[in-house]
Each structure stands twice: as structure tokens, then as C-alpha cells.
Design a protein around this motif. Structure first.
Motif, PDB file in Angstrom:
ATOM      1  N   PHE A  75      -2.986   6.284   4.859  1.00  0.00           N
ATOM      2  CA  PHE A  75      -4.293   6.379   5.529  1.00  0.00           C
ATOM      3  C   PHE A  75      -4.868   7.788   5.385  1.00  0.00           C
ATOM      4  CE2 PHE A  75      -7.021   6.955   9.265  1.00  0.00           C
ATOM      5  CZ  PHE A  75      -7.773   5.796   9.245  1.00  0.00           C
ATOM      6  N   LEU A  76      -4.031   8.798   5.641  1.00  0.00           N
ATOM      7  CA  LEU A  76      -4.520  10.181   5.574  1.00  0.00           C
ATOM      8  C   LEU A  76      -4.814  10.584   4.127  1.00  0.00           C
ATOM      9  CD1 LEU A  76      -2.237  11.863   8.243  1.00  0.00           C
ATOM     10  CD2 LEU A  76      -4.702  11.477   8.384  1.00  0.00           C
ATOM     11  N   LYS A  77      -4.029  10.078   3.207  1.00  0.00           N
ATOM     12  CA  LYS A  77      -4.285  10.384   1.798  1.00  0.00           C
ATOM     13  C   LYS A  77      -5.660   9.841   1.385  1.00  0.00           C
ATOM     14  CE  LYS A  77      -2.566   9.470  -2.864  1.00  0.00           C
ATOM     15  NZ  LYS A  77      -1.638   8.651  -3.657  1.00  0.00           N
ATOM     16  N   LEU A  78      -5.956   8.640   1.869  1.00  0.00           N
ATOM     17  CA  LEU A  78      -7.190   7.978   1.420  1.00  0.00           C
ATOM     18  C   LEU A  78      -8.422   8.441   2.193  1.00  0.00           C
ATOM     19  CD1 LEU A  78      -5.892   4.337   0.947  1.00  0.00           C
ATOM     20  CD2 LEU A  78      -6.484   5.989  -0.839  1.00  0.00           C
ATOM     21  N   THR A  79      -8.265   8.739   3.474  1.00  0.00           N
ATOM     22  CA  THR A  79      -9.451   9.054   4.287  1.00  0.00           C
ATOM     23  C   THR A  79      -9.580  10.541   4.584  1.00  0.00           C
ATOM     24  OG1 THR A  79      -8.272   8.659   6.361  1.00  0.00           O
ATOM     25  CG2 THR A  79      -9.423   6.785   5.402  1.00  0.00           C
ATOM     26  N   GLY A  80      -8.624  11.350   4.146  1.00  0.00           N
ATOM     27  CA  GLY A  80      -8.732  12.790   4.320  1.00  0.00           C
ATOM     28  C   GLY A  80      -8.288  13.230   5.694  1.00  0.00           C
ATOM     29  N   HIS A  81      -8.274  14.547   5.884  1.00  0.00           N
ATOM     30  CA  HIS A  81      -7.753  15.097   7.131  1.00  0.00           C
ATOM     31  C   HIS A  81      -8.835  15.595   8.075  1.00  0.00           C
ATOM     32  CE1 HIS A  81      -3.910  14.994   4.997  1.00  0.00           C
ATOM     33  NE2 HIS A  81      -3.341  15.091   6.186  1.00  0.00           N
ATOM     34  N   GLU A  82     -10.102  15.522   7.640  1.00  0.00           N
ATOM     35  CA  GLU A  82     -11.142  16.047   8.539  1.00  0.00           C
ATOM     36  C   GLU A  82     -11.338  15.123   9.738  1.00  0.00           C
ATOM     37  OE1 GLU A  82     -13.630  15.734   5.037  1.00  0.00           O
ATOM     38  OE2 GLU A  82     -11.493  16.073   4.735  1.00  0.00           O
ATOM     39  N   LEU A  83     -11.770  15.712  10.850  1.00  0.00           N
ATOM     40  CA  LEU A  83     -12.090  14.913  12.031  1.00  0.00           C
ATOM     41  C   LEU A  83     -13.355  14.091  11.767  1.00  0.00           C
ATOM     42  CD1 LEU A  83     -11.425  17.321  15.001  1.00  0.00           C
ATOM     43  CD2 LEU A  83     -10.253  15.186  14.506  1.00  0.00           C
ATOM     44  N   LEU A 134       0.838  -1.208   0.000  1.00  0.00           N
ATOM     45  CA  LEU A 134       0.000   0.000   0.000  1.00  0.00           C
ATOM     46  C   LEU A 134       0.869   1.253   0.000  1.00  0.00           C
ATOM     47  CD1 LEU A 134      -2.805  -1.064   2.500  1.00  0.00           C
ATOM     48  CD2 LEU A 134      -3.126  -0.399   0.111  1.00  0.00           C
ATOM     49  N   ILE A 135       1.932   1.229   0.785  1.00  0.00           N
ATOM     50  CA  ILE A 135       2.817   2.398   0.850  1.00  0.00           C
ATOM     51  C   ILE A 135       3.487   2.605  -0.520  1.00  0.00           C
ATOM     52  CG2 ILE A 135       4.902   3.350   1.922  1.00  0.00           C
ATOM     53  CD1 ILE A 135       4.094   1.611   4.443  1.00  0.00           C
ATOM     54  N   ASP A 136       3.990   1.520  -1.084  1.00  0.00           N
ATOM     55  CA  ASP A 136       4.661   1.637  -2.385  1.00  0.00           C
ATOM     56  C   ASP A 136       3.715   2.118  -3.467  1.00  0.00           C
ATOM     57  OD1 ASP A 136       6.955   0.839  -1.188  1.00  0.00           O
ATOM     58  OD2 ASP A 136       6.867  -1.252  -1.879  1.00  0.00           O
ATOM     59  N   ALA A 137       2.457   1.639  -3.414  1.00  0.00           N
ATOM     60  CA  ALA A 137       1.503   1.996  -4.463  1.00  0.00           C
ATOM     61  C   ALA A 137       1.114   3.472  -4.373  1.00  0.00           C
ATOM     62  CB  ALA A 137       0.257   1.121  -4.363  1.00  0.00           C
ATOM     63  N   HIS A 138       0.937   3.971  -3.158  1.00  0.00           N
ATOM     64  CA  HIS A 138       0.449   5.342  -3.021  1.00  0.00           C
ATOM     65  C   HIS A 138       1.571   6.362  -2.895  1.00  0.00           C
ATOM     66  CE1 HIS A 138      -3.845   4.457  -2.784  1.00  0.00           C
ATOM     67  NE2 HIS A 138      -3.473   3.318  -2.216  1.00  0.00           N
ATOM     68  N   PHE A 139       2.726   5.923  -2.442  1.00  0.00           N
ATOM     69  CA  PHE A 139       3.844   6.861  -2.274  1.00  0.00           C
ATOM     70  C   PHE A 139       5.131   6.273  -2.842  1.00  0.00           C
ATOM     71  CE2 PHE A 139       0.880   8.306   0.979  1.00  0.00           C
ATOM     72  CZ  PHE A 139       0.866   9.665   0.740  1.00  0.00           C
ATOM     73  N   PRO A 194      11.100   8.147   5.297  1.00  0.00           N
ATOM     74  CA  PRO A 194      10.388   7.377   4.270  1.00  0.00           C
ATOM     75  C   PRO A 194       8.873   7.458   4.484  1.00  0.00           C
ATOM     76  CG  PRO A 194      11.448   5.911   5.865  1.00  0.00           C
ATOM     77  CD  PRO A 194      11.851   7.293   6.224  1.00  0.00           C
ATOM     78  N   ALA A 195       8.093   7.195   3.428  1.00  0.00           N
ATOM     79  CA  ALA A 195       6.631   7.178   3.548  1.00  0.00           C
ATOM     80  C   ALA A 195       6.220   6.043   4.471  1.00  0.00           C
ATOM     81  CB  ALA A 195       5.997   6.987   2.173  1.00  0.00           C
ATOM     82  N   ASN A 196       5.099   6.252   5.186  1.00  0.00           N
ATOM     83  CA  ASN A 196       4.605   5.175   6.042  1.00  0.00           C
ATOM     84  C   ASN A 196       3.104   4.989   5.845  1.00  0.00           C
ATOM     85  OD1 ASN A 196       3.273   7.127   7.570  1.00  0.00           O
ATOM     86  ND2 ASN A 196       5.048   7.397   8.925  1.00  0.00           N
ATOM     87  N   LEU A 197       2.573   4.049   6.593  1.00  0.00           N
ATOM     88  CA  LEU A 197       1.161   3.697   6.418  1.00  0.00           C
ATOM     89  C   LEU A 197       0.242   4.855   6.794  1.00  0.00           C
ATOM     90  CD1 LEU A 197      -0.526   1.286   5.500  1.00  0.00           C
ATOM     91  CD2 LEU A 197      -0.655   0.539   7.877  1.00  0.00           C
ATOM     92  N   GLU A 198       0.683   5.674   7.740  1.00  0.00           N
ATOM     93  CA  GLU A 198      -0.138   6.820   8.130  1.00  0.00           C
ATOM     94  C   GLU A 198      -0.317   7.790   6.970  1.00  0.00           C
ATOM     95  OE1 GLU A 198      -0.038   7.628  12.085  1.00  0.00           O
ATOM     96  OE2 GLU A 198      -0.368   9.782  11.971  1.00  0.00           O
ATOM     97  N   ASP A 199       0.721   7.959   6.168  1.00  0.00           N
ATOM     98  CA  ASP A 199       0.609   8.814   4.974  1.00  0.00           C
ATOM     99  C   ASP A 199      -0.477   8.265   4.051  1.00  0.00           C
ATOM    100  OD1 ASP A 199       2.767  10.461   5.779  1.00  0.00           O
ATOM    101  OD2 ASP A 199       4.200   9.005   4.961  1.00  0.00           O
TER     102      ASP A 199
END
Lengths: 258, 258
Positions: free
Chosen positions: A247-255, A226-231, A240-245
Motif C-alpha cells: 500500500f505504501l509503495k503504491l500510494t506513497g508516504h505523504e499525508l 499483491l504482496i508477492d508481485a510487489h515484494f 515478511p512483507a505485508n500488505l501495508e508495504d
């Protein structure tokens, strides 16, 4: 019953709505034996509802669930004989000591008292609570309670462990202890289904995971893939990119707790 | 709401066993606590009022009151256990949630709680029966048949109490049940005085209440006589138990299995 199906848990097109609002909206996934499978998503994504459906504690509106070869919810009780559950909220029995909690819980599996008693020292040892056998639950720390809950989930020597946010509210040391315990269980060949919103936890433990949002799967694969595919390139030059990157890319930054 | 008949298994006994083990830790103070309150009433009213009253139905007032106290205490003990204690385990401690993750159905949990509350009520009622027997207010071997009647009374009020628990948002809610149902029943069903002292219309209401049937069964047995309409009273208490248990199960399912 799928006799040819070795998947400990197979969920197909699961749907569940509350008051007309879909909480789970067509979810499908299947666990492989011996893996740690992560169910990730922001608050309200439908993770806990999915787990409740899988354990037969909520009837789905649509879809099929096969847990250890048994149809759920029809045969959920039989299937749960071979499942261990660590719930999101602590529900250890406050009227008993640590050892008594294990003994009482084993009785819910119709295990003979002598058989449970024989297993209790090893379970407490695994949880790092060997010296706390006779101690009341109320005096245990948050981390100790979580570890005891994990030990309680192992009282029936389950094939599948279901953990709903097992390290929420724990300090880093306590989280590490839980992680080490889960790694040991995976080494013993147990299958784990884990929900969490700690991305480092998912990255460390999960062989495969799905990211769920609004009751739907929006990404699935191994943490690395997932990390390699998105980053392909890290969003930061400092790390380096991580899973949190991802997650936030896919689910957005809003609360999501509004 | 699902009105499916409760599906029960022997795992209900593990739930009963859990509560029994907690009780056993504090058995003596618990029993003494259950005895103190009714005994204070019995001696206070029995001696205070008894001196002013002629015999009632051929027995001294204190003996009349003693048999009524057994019934009222059984009702109270079952109600407290099915309301406050069961609510704590259902809602506050999440004990039921933990049990339901094991192969125990919610129906089994409710059945175990109902049986336990009836058991505790029986211990309470039997303790008072024992004390008043020692004081000489109980006659003959027929009085032993009061024990199953006490259990049946406990069962009916346990099941009724679980309905209220299933609906309760918080402990405060139970006050309504006590002030609107339990307390009037204590006064309308012949615990303190014969019901024929009441206006006919009030008597008619009282005759419908489950405590009346308990009083009509247990008081004659305590005096060594066979109760009149015995099948009717047993049947009513049994029907109340079963119907209330069915409703309680349906309501608890609606609350917890959503």
C-alpha cells in the motif's frame, strides 16, 4: 438487467466529480458471490463516494452500476431490500434501546413486527449483545455500537453487506470480535464489500481487493498475490512483507488529509 | 438542483412510525408541555385584557383568544418539530442517513417527517381545543371540523419548516425563521386581536400569510359557524403544503444526495 450476471455488484467506468475535481475517475470492478472484496485507499481516494454511488445515494456523472441485478441509481431502492450497510459514522437511533433499534430498522424493510421480533434474539446473540437488549444506545461502548450496527445491517438477512471502515476507532479486542463476525457471515455465503485503511484487516478478511488512489484503481488482486508481485523479497530482514508495504509503495508516504 | 416531483412510497409511514414510537415514550409530559405555554398566554391575556375589552364579534375576548391560540399553537408545534427535531435527526444524529441505507428513499423520509410534524401539531392543537371546549369556549358539533383544519394547518407549517431545515447550517439559523416569520405572523393574522385593527397595508400583508387562512377556518368552526370563503382558505393551505413540501424535498436532496 443482466440475467446471466451473477455478480452481486458490478461497477463499470464509474465517474463522479465535485466542483470539477474528479473524486471517482473511471472505476470498474465486479464482486463474486460469497467473497469479501476490499476497496482500499488513502483518505480522499474516493472510497466513500464509490459506496454512495453503489447504494444509489449519489448519482454518478458517468458509468453503470448493477446491484443485485438492478440498475443503480434507477432501481436502487429495490436493490437495497437485499443489502445490509454498516456506515462509517455511527447512526444508531439514540432514542431507542438496542432491541428497539433492530425492530425499527426492520420496519424500514416493511417486515412485519412479529417476524423482526422473532429474529432479534439471534441478531443480538450474533453481536454479543444478548444481555443488552433493553439498554439505551448512549450507554453502549464504541465496540458494542459497531457490533449492534452490524446486527442492524443483518435485519433483512441481506445477500450483500457493505461495510465502510467498520473497525475505525475500535481497540484490538473489539476489532477481532467484528472480524470473527464477518468471517461467520462469509461462511454463511454472504458477499461482503469492505472499505478500510487497516491493511491487516484487509489481509485477514479480503479474498480480493483493489487499491484506489485519486479515484482510480492502481492495483488489484488477492492480498497474497499483491504482496508477492510487489515484494518478492521482504523490505525488512526482520519480518515478511505485508500488505501495508504494498500500500505504501503504491500510494506513497505523504499525508492525504490536507 | 433537481426539481423532480417527490416520488413517494408507503415506506414514508415507517419513518412516521419511528417518530411516533419515540413520542409515545414521553407522550404525557410532551402533551402537557405543549399545553402549558399556550394556556399561560390564554389565561394571562384572556383574563387580564379580557376584562378591559368589550365582546369581539359577539364573543367574550377570552373565547376569541382561545380559538386563535389553537391556531398559533398548531403552527408552533409543527414548526418546532420540523425545525429542531427534524434537524437533529437529519444532521446531528444522522438518523436519516441510517434510514436511507434501507430501502427508503429520501423523498419518503421527508414525507414521513412532514406527516409526523403535522400529526404532532394536530395532537397539540386538538389538546388545546379539548381544554377550551371543557371551559365552554367552543360551541356545537361543527367544532369537530376544526380537527381536519388543524391538521391541514400543521401540514402547511411542517412543510414550510422543512424548507428552513434543509437550508440550516446549525440550530442558530432557526432564530431567523421564528423572529422574521413566525412571530410577525402571530401578530398579523388575527390570533390576539381582529386584523381590522391593523392599518390597511399591514392587513393586506397579513392576508397573504398562511396563518391567516388557518385562523379564518378554525375560529368560526370553534364557534360552531361555517367559515366564509372556505374553499379558498382550504385551497391556500393545501397549495402551501404541497408547494413547500416540493421545495423542501428538492433542497434536502441537494443537501444529502450530493
Amino acid at each position: 438487467m443482466h440475467d446471466d450476471d451473477d455478480s452481486p455488484l458490478r461497477v463499470e467506468n464509474l465517474r463522479k466529480a465535485y466542483d470539477g475535481k474528479p473524486a471517482v475517475d473511471g472505476l470498474s470492478f465486479a464482486l463474486e458471490r460469497g467473497e469479501c472484496f476490499g476497496l482500499l485507499g488513502p483518505n480522499g481516494a474516493g472510497k466513500t463516494t464509490t459506496l454512495r454511488c453503489c447504494l444509489g445515494l449519489t448519482a454518478p456523472d458517468a458509468g453503470t452500476i448493477t446491484l443485485l441485478g438492478e440498475p443503480v441509481p434507477a432501481h436502487a431502492r429495490v436493490a437495497r431490500e437485499r443489502v445490509g450497510v454498516v456506515p462509517q459514522f455511527d447512526n444508531l437511533d439514540p432514542d431507542f434501546t438496542a432491541a428497539e433499534n433492530l425492530l425499527i430498522y426492520g420496519r424500514y424493510f416493511a417486515q412485519p413486527a412479529a417476524a423482526i421480533r422473532a429474529r432479534i434474539p439471534a441478531l443480538l446473540e450474533f453481536a454479543g449483545l444478548a444481555s443488552k437488549a433493553g439498554v439505551g444506545i448512549r450507554t453502549l461502548s464504541g465496540g458494542m455500537k459497531r457490533r449492534l450496527t452490524l446486527a442492524r445491517a443483518l435485519v433483512n438477512d441481506p445477500e450483500l453487506l457493505v461495510l465502510d471502515e467498520p473497525t475505525t476507532g475500535l481497540d484490538p479486542q473489539a476489532r477481532r470480535l467484528i472480524w470473527d463476525g464477518l468471517k461467520k457471515l462469509l461462511d454463511q455465503g454472504k458477499t461482503i464489500l469492505l472499505t478500510t485503511h487497516f491493511m491487516d484487516e484487509a489481509e485477514y478478511l479480503c479474498d480480493r481487493l483493489v487499491i484506489v488512489d485519486s479515484g482510480r484503481i492502481i492495483a488489484e488482486g488477492s492480498p497474497r498475490a499483491l504482496i508477492d508481485a510487489h515484494f518478492p523479497v521482504s523490505p525488512s530482514s526482520l519480518r515478511p512483507a505485508n500488505l501495508e508495504d504494498v500500500f505504501l509503495k503504491l500510494t506513497g508516504h505523504e499525508l492525504r488529509d490536507g | 438542483m433537481s426539481l423532480a416531483l417527490p416520488a413517494l412510497s408507503r415506506r414514508a409511514l415507517a419513518v412516521w412510525g419511528r417518530n411516533f414510537l419515540v413520542w409515545r415514550k414521553l407522550a404525557v409530559p410532551s402533551l402537557l408541555g405543549n399545553l402549558a405555554d399556550p394556556m399561560i398566554y390564554l389565561f394571562g391575556l384572556g383574563y387580564g385584557l379580557g376584562g378591559l375589552l368589550p365582546q369581539i364579534g359577539g364573543v367574550p375576548y377570552i373565547a376569541f383568544l382561545a380559538a386563535g391560540t389553537v391556531c398559533a399553537s398548531t403552527m408552533n408545534a409543527a414548526s418546532f418539530e420540523a425545525l429542531y427535531s427534524a434537524f437533529a435527526r437529519m444532521h446531528v444524529q444522522r438518523t436519516w442517513e441510517g434510514i436511507m441505507n434501507a430501502p427508503v428513499s429520501l423523498d419518503d423520509v421527508v414525507a414521513g417527517e412532514c406527516l409526523w410534524a403535522a400529526t404532532k401539531a394536530t395532537l397539540s392543537g386538538a389538546a388545546i381545543l379539548g381544554v377550551i371546549a371543557l371551559l365552554g369556549y367552543v360551541e356545537g358539533p361543527l367544532a369537530l371540523w376544526a380537527l381536519p383544519a388543524i391538521f391541514l394547518t400543521g401540514l402547511a407549517f411542517a412543510a414550510l419548516g422543512l424548507i428552513v431545515t434543509a437550508l440550516a447550517p446549525s440550530y442558530d439559523f432557526f432564530m431567523y425563521y421564528f423572529t422574521l416569520f413566525i412571530t410577525p405572523m402571530t401578530l398579523l393574522c388575527g390570533v390576539f386581536f381582529p386584523v381590522d385593527q391593523l392599518p390597511a397595508a399591514v392587513q393586506a400583508v397579513g392576508a397573504w400569510l398562511p396563518l391567516s387562512h388557518a385562523v379564518d377556518l378554525i375560529r368560526p368552526l370553534a364557534f360552531g359557524r361555517l367559515p366564509g370563503n372556505i374553499a379558498f382558505h382550504i385551497g391556500t393551505l393545501l397549495a402551501t403544503s404541497l408547494a413547500a413540501f416540493w421545495i423542501a424535498t428538492a433542497l434536502v436532496r441537494r443537501r444529502l444526495l450530493k
